[in-house]
Structures are given as structure tokens and as C-alpha cells.
Design a protein around this motif. Structure first.
Motif, PDB file in Angstrom:
ATOM      1  N   GLU A  47     125.761  97.179 -21.185  1.00 55.74           N
ATOM      2  CA  GLU A  47     126.040  98.103 -22.288  1.00 55.74           C
ATOM      3  C   GLU A  47     127.204  99.027 -21.939  1.00 55.74           C
ATOM      4  OE1 GLU A  47     122.424 100.136 -23.058  1.00 55.74           O
ATOM      5  OE2 GLU A  47     121.422  98.424 -24.010  1.00 55.74           O
ATOM      6  N   GLU A  48     127.232  99.475 -20.698  1.00 53.84           N
ATOM      7  CA  GLU A  48     128.324 100.351 -20.282  1.00 53.84           C
ATOM      8  C   GLU A  48     129.648  99.593 -20.265  1.00 53.84           C
ATOM      9  OE1 GLU A  48     129.313 103.578 -16.728  1.00 53.84           O
ATOM     10  OE2 GLU A  48     127.470 102.379 -16.694  1.00 53.84           O
ATOM     11  N   ILE A  49     129.612  98.339 -19.794  1.00 54.04           N
ATOM     12  CA  ILE A  49     130.821  97.512 -19.785  1.00 54.04           C
ATOM     13  C   ILE A  49     131.321  97.291 -21.210  1.00 54.04           C
ATOM     14  CG2 ILE A  49     131.688  95.166 -19.348  1.00 54.04           C
ATOM     15  CD1 ILE A  49     129.922  95.151 -16.836  1.00 54.04           C
ATOM     16  N   ASP A  50     130.395  96.976 -22.133  1.00 51.24           N
ATOM     17  CA  ASP A  50     130.773  96.767 -23.537  1.00 51.24           C
ATOM     18  C   ASP A  50     131.382  98.038 -24.132  1.00 51.24           C
ATOM     19  OD1 ASP A  50     129.801  94.211 -23.318  1.00 51.24           O
ATOM     20  OD2 ASP A  50     127.877  94.646 -24.267  1.00 51.24           O
ATOM     21  N   ALA A  51     130.789  99.183 -23.789  1.00 50.38           N
ATOM     22  CA  ALA A  51     131.310 100.446 -24.319  1.00 50.38           C
ATOM     23  C   ALA A  51     132.710 100.726 -23.783  1.00 50.38           C
ATOM     24  CB  ALA A  51     130.362 101.600 -23.945  1.00 50.38           C
ATOM     25  N   VAL A  52     132.921 100.432 -22.485  1.00 51.26           N
ATOM     26  CA  VAL A  52     134.237 100.644 -21.889  1.00 51.26           C
ATOM     27  C   VAL A  52     135.259  99.697 -22.515  1.00 51.26           C
ATOM     28  CG1 VAL A  52     135.572 100.405 -19.758  1.00 51.26           C
ATOM     29  CG2 VAL A  52     133.353 101.558 -19.718  1.00 51.26           C
ATOM     30  N   ALA A  53     134.857  98.440 -22.741  1.00 59.13           N
ATOM     31  CA  ALA A  53     135.764  97.466 -23.359  1.00 59.13           C
ATOM     32  C   ALA A  53     136.147  97.895 -24.774  1.00 59.13           C
ATOM     33  CB  ALA A  53     135.106  96.086 -23.385  1.00 59.13           C
ATOM     34  N   ALA A  54     135.154  98.395 -25.529  1.00 58.94           N
ATOM     35  CA  ALA A  54     135.439  98.873 -26.881  1.00 58.94           C
ATOM     36  C   ALA A  54     136.394 100.059 -26.852  1.00 58.94           C
ATOM     37  CB  ALA A  54     134.135  99.253 -27.586  1.00 58.94           C
ATOM     38  N   ARG A  55     136.162 100.954 -25.908  1.00 60.08           N
ATOM     39  CA  ARG A  55     137.055 102.118 -25.784  1.00 60.08           C
ATOM     40  C   ARG A  55     138.466 101.672 -25.404  1.00 60.08           C
ATOM     41  NH1 ARG A  55     139.027 106.448 -27.772  1.00 60.08           N
ATOM     42  NH2 ARG A  55     139.807 107.962 -26.237  1.00 60.08           N
ATOM     43  N   ARG A  56     138.544 100.656 -24.530  1.00 57.71           N
ATOM     44  CA  ARG A  56     139.864 100.149 -24.146  1.00 57.71           C
ATOM     45  C   ARG A  56     140.595  99.588 -25.367  1.00 57.71           C
ATOM     46  NH1 ARG A  56     142.870  95.899 -22.794  1.00 57.71           N
ATOM     47  NH2 ARG A  56     144.176  96.015 -20.917  1.00 57.71           N
ATOM     48  N   ASP A  57     139.854  98.861 -26.223  1.00 52.64           N
ATOM     49  CA  ASP A  57     140.473  98.315 -27.435  1.00 52.64           C
ATOM     50  C   ASP A  57     140.975  99.444 -28.335  1.00 52.64           C
ATOM     51  OD1 ASP A  57     139.930  95.772 -26.574  1.00 52.64           O
ATOM     52  OD2 ASP A  57     138.085  95.551 -27.744  1.00 52.64           O
ATOM     53  N   GLU A  58     140.173 100.505 -28.430  1.00 54.69           N
ATOM     54  CA  GLU A  58     140.594 101.643 -29.242  1.00 54.69           C
ATOM     55  C   GLU A  58     141.879 102.258 -28.688  1.00 54.69           C
ATOM     56  OE1 GLU A  58     137.385 104.364 -29.314  1.00 54.69           O
ATOM     57  OE2 GLU A  58     136.066 103.109 -30.550  1.00 54.69           O
ATOM     58  N   LEU A  59     141.922 102.427 -27.378  1.00 52.31           N
ATOM     59  CA  LEU A  59     143.110 103.014 -26.757  1.00 52.31           C
ATOM     60  C   LEU A  59     144.324 102.109 -26.922  1.00 52.31           C
ATOM     61  CD1 LEU A  59     141.500 104.394 -23.475  1.00 52.31           C
ATOM     62  CD2 LEU A  59     142.263 105.719 -25.448  1.00 52.31           C
TER      63      LEU A  59
END
Length: 309
Positions: free
Chosen positions: A240-252
Motif C-alpha cells: 500500500e505504501e509503495i502504491d501510494a508513493v507510485a501514485a504521488r510520483r505520477d502526480e509529481l
């Protein structure tokens, strides 16, 4: 009104934060009923230490575990008396596994009761159970459910149980299966009777060992299942943390792309502004030249006017 033994059983089954008030209430009720001696005896009952309380909870809620510990202790003491080194080596390893399992179960029970304890208290429980394995009196104290302090053993001397239980007069030695009774010093049986007793004794020991092995296997399975569940939960949390980080990376990344587009637009605006600025500067320079020429013309006209005047 309960007697001392009943009151002790009730009080030492309570949670630590309710012990003192419950004890004082019982003492006050006894004194009010005219039994001052009972009231005095109840008021003098000490609050158990954290380790002693948890051993009491094991005796109350995990009696089968306490019985298993004391049974193994009885077998160990018997092997020690018989100087059976091979049996002692085998049982020593079993003792260590059982004590570690019991300490884990104790901390788990404390959490179930809403009173989680520290690792230090867990170690105190393990030390008390080890003392109960080495000494018959300590075994009776641990199984009483009324310990007020932890027990300690050095493996050689008898365990000091003085002042370790709330009501020593109510603590009775356990049966031989519980590890409390020493072997009789009377003359041993001889002949066929002795042989039969030895055979029955060996069968009983084998059966007890098998039962302990089965319980140990069940405990190991439960521990493994709990560890697996914790590992799965840790894995889920990590994913879940990895998915959240990946989503944040996409946003950035999207923000960076937007910023790059905006930068290009601004660069175009800057270029257009520079061009406009150049045009205006050239127009200004032309206007400056025209103004200078006009001023010179005015000066000449004024000079000529003065000459004519």
C-alpha cells in the motif's frame, strides 16, 4: 462475608488497577461486620507485582499451560534425582522451548486482558516458571494463583518462597503429576511389583512426553500462523505504501510536465517581450534624435531673433 481464602482467590483474580480499592472495600466490610481480625488480614494483603500478576492470570486463564510446565518440572527433578544424564539433556532442551512458549503466551494473554506488559515483565514470568520447574514449593506457589512477587532460582539451591503468596496456609502441594510431591523415602518395592511399576512408569513418561510434544507442536503451529499473518499484514502495508508513493510520483511527474509547458509558454512570452522592447527602444532613440534636432533649431531661431532685435 468470604473467609481469607475466598477473598484472596477473588482479589488476586482482579486487574492490578482495581486490586487496592477492592481489597480495602472487603476489609472495611469485614470490620463493619464485626470481624476485625479478618479485616486486618485482608488490608495487609499486598498488591502483586506485574510479573506475579501475570503468572496468576496464567494459572487462572491458562491452567493447562501451567500444568504442562509443572509436569515437565516434575520429570526433570526425577531425572535429576536418578542422575539420568541422557534424559536430562533431552528434557533441558524441551524445558527451554516450553518456557519461551509460555512467556510468549503470557504476554499475549496480557494483551487480551487489556494490560500489555513489557519484555522485562515477560522475562520475569519466564524466570518464575523456571523456578517452579526446579522446586516443588515454588511449583505450588506458581499454581496457587495468589503470587505477590516473582520467584527466582539458581538451579542449585531451593527456591525462596517466603512471602511469595498471599495466603500460605491455603497453598497445598500439588499431585505428583504436577511436580509437587517428592518420591517417598520408604523402602522401594522389589521383584515383579517393582518391575511392573517401572514399566508403568516408563509408559506414563512416554505418554506424557508425547502429550507435551503434541502441545509444543500445536503451540509452534499457532506461533507460525501468527507470524505468517503478521508477515502478510506487513506485506500488505508495504505494498500500500509503495502504491501510494507510485501514485504521488505520477502526480509529481504530471506537475513537472505542466510546469515545462508553462515554461515554454513563458519563454515565448519573454521572446515576444524582448522583440517589443527592441522596437520601443529603437523608436525612443529616433525620438531622442528628433528632439535634439528640434532643440537646436529653437536655439538657432532664438539667436537670430536676438540679433535682429
Amino acid at each position: 462475608m468470604p473467609d481469607v481464602a475466598q477473598a484472596v482467590a477473588e482479589l488476586y483474580a482482579l486487574m492490578p488497577d482495581t486490586f487496592t480499592s477492592a481489597r480495602n472495600n472487603l476489609a472495611a466490610e469485614a470490620a463493619k461486620a464485626g470481624n476485625k481480625e479478618l479485616g486486618k488480614a485482608l488490608r495487609s494483603l499486598p498488591k502483586p507485582s506485574a510479573g506475579a500478576w501475570l503468572v496468576n492470570m496464567l494459572a487462572l486463564h491458562r491452567s493447562e499451560l501451567i500444568s504442562e510446565v509443572l509436569e515437565l518440572g516434575a520429570v526433570l527433578r526425577e531425572a535429576q534425582d536418578d542422575m539420568d544424564q541422557q534424559q536430562l539433556r533431552r528434557l533441558s532442551g524441551e524445558r527451554q522451548r516450553l518456557l519461551r512458549s509460555a512467556a510468549r503466551e503470557a504476554r499475549s494473554l496480557a494483551e487480551e486482558l487489556g494490560r500489555p506488559v513489557s519484555a522485562a515483565v515477560g522475562a520475569e514470568v519466564e524466570q518464575t516458571l523456571w523456578a517452579a520447574m526446579t522446586d516443588a514449593d515454588a511449583a505450588a506457589a506458581a499454581a496457587s494463583g495468589q503470587l505477590v512477587r516473582a520467584l527466582e532460582a539458581n538451579g542449585w539451591d531451593p527456591v525462596n518462597v517466603d512471602g511469595s503468596v498471599a495466603d500460605p496456609s491455603s497453598v497445598r502441594p500439588l499431585s505428583a503429576s504436577g511436580g509437587q510431591q517428592r518420591r517417598s523415602a520408604s523402602k522401594p518395592d522389589t521383584g515383579a511389583g517393582a518391575s511392573g511399576n517401572q514399566s508403568a512408569k516408563k509408559k506414563s513418561a512416554v505418554s506424557a512426553a508425547a502429550a507435551r510434544a503434541l502441545r509444543a507442536a500445536k503451540t509452534s503451529l499457532a506461533d507460525a500462523q501468527r507470524d505468517a499473518e503478521q508477515a502478510e499484514e506487513t506485506l500488505r502495508a508495504a505494498q500500500e505504501e509503495i502504491d501510494a508513493v507510485a501514485a504521488r510520483r505520477d502526480e509529481l511527474t504530471d506537475e513537472i510536465d505542466d510546469l515545462r509547458d508553462r515554461i515554454r509558454e513563458l519563454e515565448h512570452e519573454v521572446a515576444a517581450t524582448d522583440r517589443r522592447s527592441g522596437t520601443l527602444e529603437r523608436a525612443r532613440d529616433g525620438a531622442r534624435r528628433t528632439a535634439r534636432a528640434a532643440r537646436r533649431a529653437v536655439e538657432k531661431a532664438q539667436t537670430k531673433l536676438e540679433e535682429l532685435g
